[in-house]
Design a protein around this motif. Structure first.
Motif, short mmCIF file in Angstrom:
data_model
loop_
_atom_site.label_atom_id
_atom_site.label_comp_id
_atom_site.label_asym_id
_atom_site.label_seq_id
_atom_site.Cartn_x
_atom_site.Cartn_y
_atom_site.Cartn_z
N UNK A 7 32.30 32.65 52.97
CA UNK A 7 31.22 31.67 52.73
C UNK A 7 30.55 31.69 51.36
N UNK A 8 30.63 31.06 50.58
CA UNK A 8 29.85 31.10 49.21
C UNK A 8 29.36 29.76 48.74
N UNK A 9 28.35 29.78 48.10
CA UNK A 9 27.75 28.55 47.21
C UNK A 9 27.56 28.82 45.83
N UNK A 28 26.56 29.29 35.20
CA UNK A 28 27.23 29.28 36.72
C UNK A 28 26.80 30.56 37.46
N UNK A 29 26.39 30.37 38.93
CA UNK A 29 25.79 31.30 39.69
C UNK A 29 26.79 31.23 40.83
N UNK A 30 26.86 32.35 41.89
CA UNK A 30 27.56 32.47 43.12
C UNK A 30 26.48 33.24 44.27
N UNK A 31 26.51 32.69 45.29
CA UNK A 31 25.73 33.54 46.42
C UNK A 31 26.80 33.81 47.39
N UNK A 32 26.65 34.83 48.14
CA UNK A 32 27.79 35.15 49.18
C UNK A 32 27.03 34.97 50.50
N UNK A 33 27.47 34.08 51.22
CA UNK A 33 26.91 34.10 52.74
C UNK A 33 27.37 35.10 53.71
N UNK A 59 36.74 33.93 35.59
CA UNK A 59 36.62 35.31 35.95
C UNK A 59 36.56 35.57 37.31
N UNK A 60 36.20 36.82 37.84
CA UNK A 60 36.47 37.38 39.12
C UNK A 60 34.93 37.64 39.64
N UNK A 61 34.90 37.80 40.73
CA UNK A 61 33.58 38.36 41.29
C UNK A 61 33.73 38.88 42.70
N UNK A 62 32.99 39.70 42.92
CA UNK A 62 32.92 40.56 44.63
C UNK A 62 31.58 40.75 44.87
N UNK A 63 30.97 40.24 46.07
CA UNK A 63 29.81 40.38 46.41
C UNK A 63 29.66 40.65 47.83
N UNK A 69 25.09 36.26 41.83
CA UNK A 69 25.20 36.91 40.61
C UNK A 69 25.54 35.87 39.58
N UNK A 70 24.88 35.90 38.39
CA UNK A 70 25.50 35.00 37.56
C UNK A 70 27.12 35.09 37.16
#
Length: 105
Positions: A7-9, A28-33, A59-63, A69-70
């Protein structure tokens, strides 16, 4: 990890740029729930009297759960008569789980 388990927003931050009064910075930002890993795209379309320009970054992200993270930052010039559309899309396991659109009128 299944897409349904993640779950991310996300959100798009808009700020004036130090480059001048007709420039803005978009981030752009992402927050991992929950723990999440995936991909993102930040797509911009600007229409002006001079034509249309499009930019796409990704790109990719891992949280871990609770982390943010931006994702991507870009600065553009924007005249008061220009139209801008910004779309932030976030996918986990190849499935889009979040999208937001910002438009000027």
């Amino acid at each position: 990890m299944a897409a349904g388990a993640a779950s991310v927003i996300g959100w798009v931050e808009v700020q004036p740029s130090a480059k001048g009064r007709d420039h803005i910075t978009l981030r752009g930002h992402v927050l991992a729930l929950t723990d999440a890993a995936g991909r993102f795209t930040l797509a911009l379309t600007r229409s002006s009297k001079g034509g249309k320009s499009e930019t796409k970054q990704g790109g990719e992200f891992k949280l871990q759960a609770g982390e943010s993270q931006p994702l991507s930052t870009t600065t553009i010039n924007l005249d008061e008569k220009d139209q801008l559309t910004v779309v932030l899309s976030i996918s986990v396991d190849g499935i889009e789980v979040f999208s937001t659109t910002l438009r000027t009128l």
